[in-house]
Scaffold this motif. Structure first.
Motif, PDB file in Angstrom:
ATOM      1  N   ASP A  33      -8.999 -27.001  13.644  1.00  0.00           N
ATOM      2  CA  ASP A  33      -8.136 -25.874  13.131  1.00  0.00           C
ATOM      3  C   ASP A  33      -8.776 -24.774  12.240  1.00  0.00           C
ATOM      4  N   LEU A  34      -7.986 -23.898  11.890  1.00  0.00           N
ATOM      5  CA  LEU A  34      -8.553 -22.796  10.960  1.00  0.00           C
ATOM      6  C   LEU A  34      -8.837 -23.398   9.808  1.00  0.00           C
ATOM      7  N   GLY A  35      -9.806 -23.392   9.107  1.00  0.00           N
ATOM      8  CA  GLY A  35     -10.354 -23.944   7.839  1.00  0.00           C
ATOM      9  C   GLY A  35     -10.822 -25.364   7.953  1.00  0.00           C
ATOM     10  N   ALA A  36     -11.056 -25.784   9.319  1.00  0.00           N
ATOM     11  CA  ALA A  36     -11.685 -27.216   9.365  1.00  0.00           C
ATOM     12  C   ALA A  36     -13.001 -27.580   8.907  1.00  0.00           C
ATOM     13  N   GLY A  37     -13.709 -26.528   8.914  1.00  0.00           N
ATOM     14  CA  GLY A  37     -15.165 -26.453   8.457  1.00  0.00           C
ATOM     15  C   GLY A  37     -16.021 -26.242   9.639  1.00  0.00           C
ATOM     16  N   LYS A  38     -15.788 -25.563  10.859  1.00  0.00           N
ATOM     17  CA  LYS A  38     -16.595 -25.259  11.963  1.00  0.00           C
ATOM     18  C   LYS A  38     -17.621 -24.401  11.441  1.00  0.00           C
ATOM     19  N   THR A  39     -17.305 -23.088  10.779  1.00  0.00           N
ATOM     20  CA  THR A  39     -18.254 -22.151  10.354  1.00  0.00           C
ATOM     21  C   THR A  39     -19.253 -22.982   9.195  1.00  0.00           C
ATOM     22  N   THR A  40     -18.671 -23.773   8.589  1.00  0.00           N
ATOM     23  CA  THR A  40     -19.744 -24.302   7.594  1.00  0.00           C
ATOM     24  C   THR A  40     -20.727 -25.114   8.007  1.00  0.00           C
ATOM     25  N   LEU A  41     -20.468 -26.016   9.312  1.00  0.00           N
ATOM     26  CA  LEU A  41     -21.235 -26.693  10.016  1.00  0.00           C
ATOM     27  C   LEU A  41     -22.207 -25.919  10.683  1.00  0.00           C
ATOM     28  N   ALA A  42     -21.820 -24.833  11.260  1.00  0.00           N
ATOM     29  CA  ALA A  42     -22.618 -23.731  12.083  1.00  0.00           C
ATOM     30  C   ALA A  42     -23.559 -23.074  11.066  1.00  0.00           C
ATOM     31  N   ARG A  43     -23.036 -22.850   9.959  1.00  0.00           N
ATOM     32  CA  ARG A  43     -24.111 -22.248   8.736  1.00  0.00           C
ATOM     33  C   ARG A  43     -25.118 -23.462   8.318  1.00  0.00           C
TER      34      ARG A  43
END
Length: 147
Positions: A33-43
């Motif tokens: 979901d939004l805010g689940a950490g997907k972009t953090t993991l991609a980073r």
């Protein structure tokens, strides 16, 4: 397999470790979901491949390319995709000829998601923690989990 990530830092560290496993032709599908950490993991993946700049979710450009890395990477966010014809225009198969894909909102691909994709599902686990559940295809056996 489920991994508990107790902070954004732990999520990034897992991404950095995952980066060392990437090969051209790999697809990492990030569900959540939004805010689940997907972009953090991609980073974390991008930093693990040698990128030292800021990493934002490519929600508006849809695709952000990083070509001068250990493994060239396309960071893709399909959140705004509404029609299958839009997927054709992205040329994602072309990226796999020389690099890897990290895809946020891969459910927008439907049946077009590559069978060999590493599927990572992120969910909140309270107070900044995340639970990551991995669905590991045969192409990733022996490489997952990252060490």
């Amino acid at each position: 397999m489920t991994i508990l990530l107790d902070s954004a830092g732990a999520t990034q560290a897992l991404g950095s470790a995952l980066a060392k496993l990437l090969r051209p032709g790999d697809v990492v599908a990030l569900f959540g979901d939004l805010g689940a950490g997907k972009t953090t993991l991609a980073r974390g993946i991008l930093h693990g491949l040698g990128f030292d700049g800021d990493v934002a979710s490519p929600t508006f450009p849809i695709v952000q390319t990083y070509e001068d890395l250990a493994v060239p990477l396309w960071h893709v966010d399909l959140y705004r995709i509404e029609e299958e014809s839009e997927l054709e225009e992205l040329g994602l198969d072309d990226a796999l000829l020389v690099g890897a894909l990290v895809i946020e909102w891969p459910e927008r691909l439907g049946e077009r998601l590559w069978p060999a994709a590493l599927r990572l599902h992120l969910t909140g686990a309270g107070e900044g923690a995340r639970a990551l559940t991995a669905h590991v295809p045969p192409a990733w056996e022996g490489r997952w989990p990252p060490r």
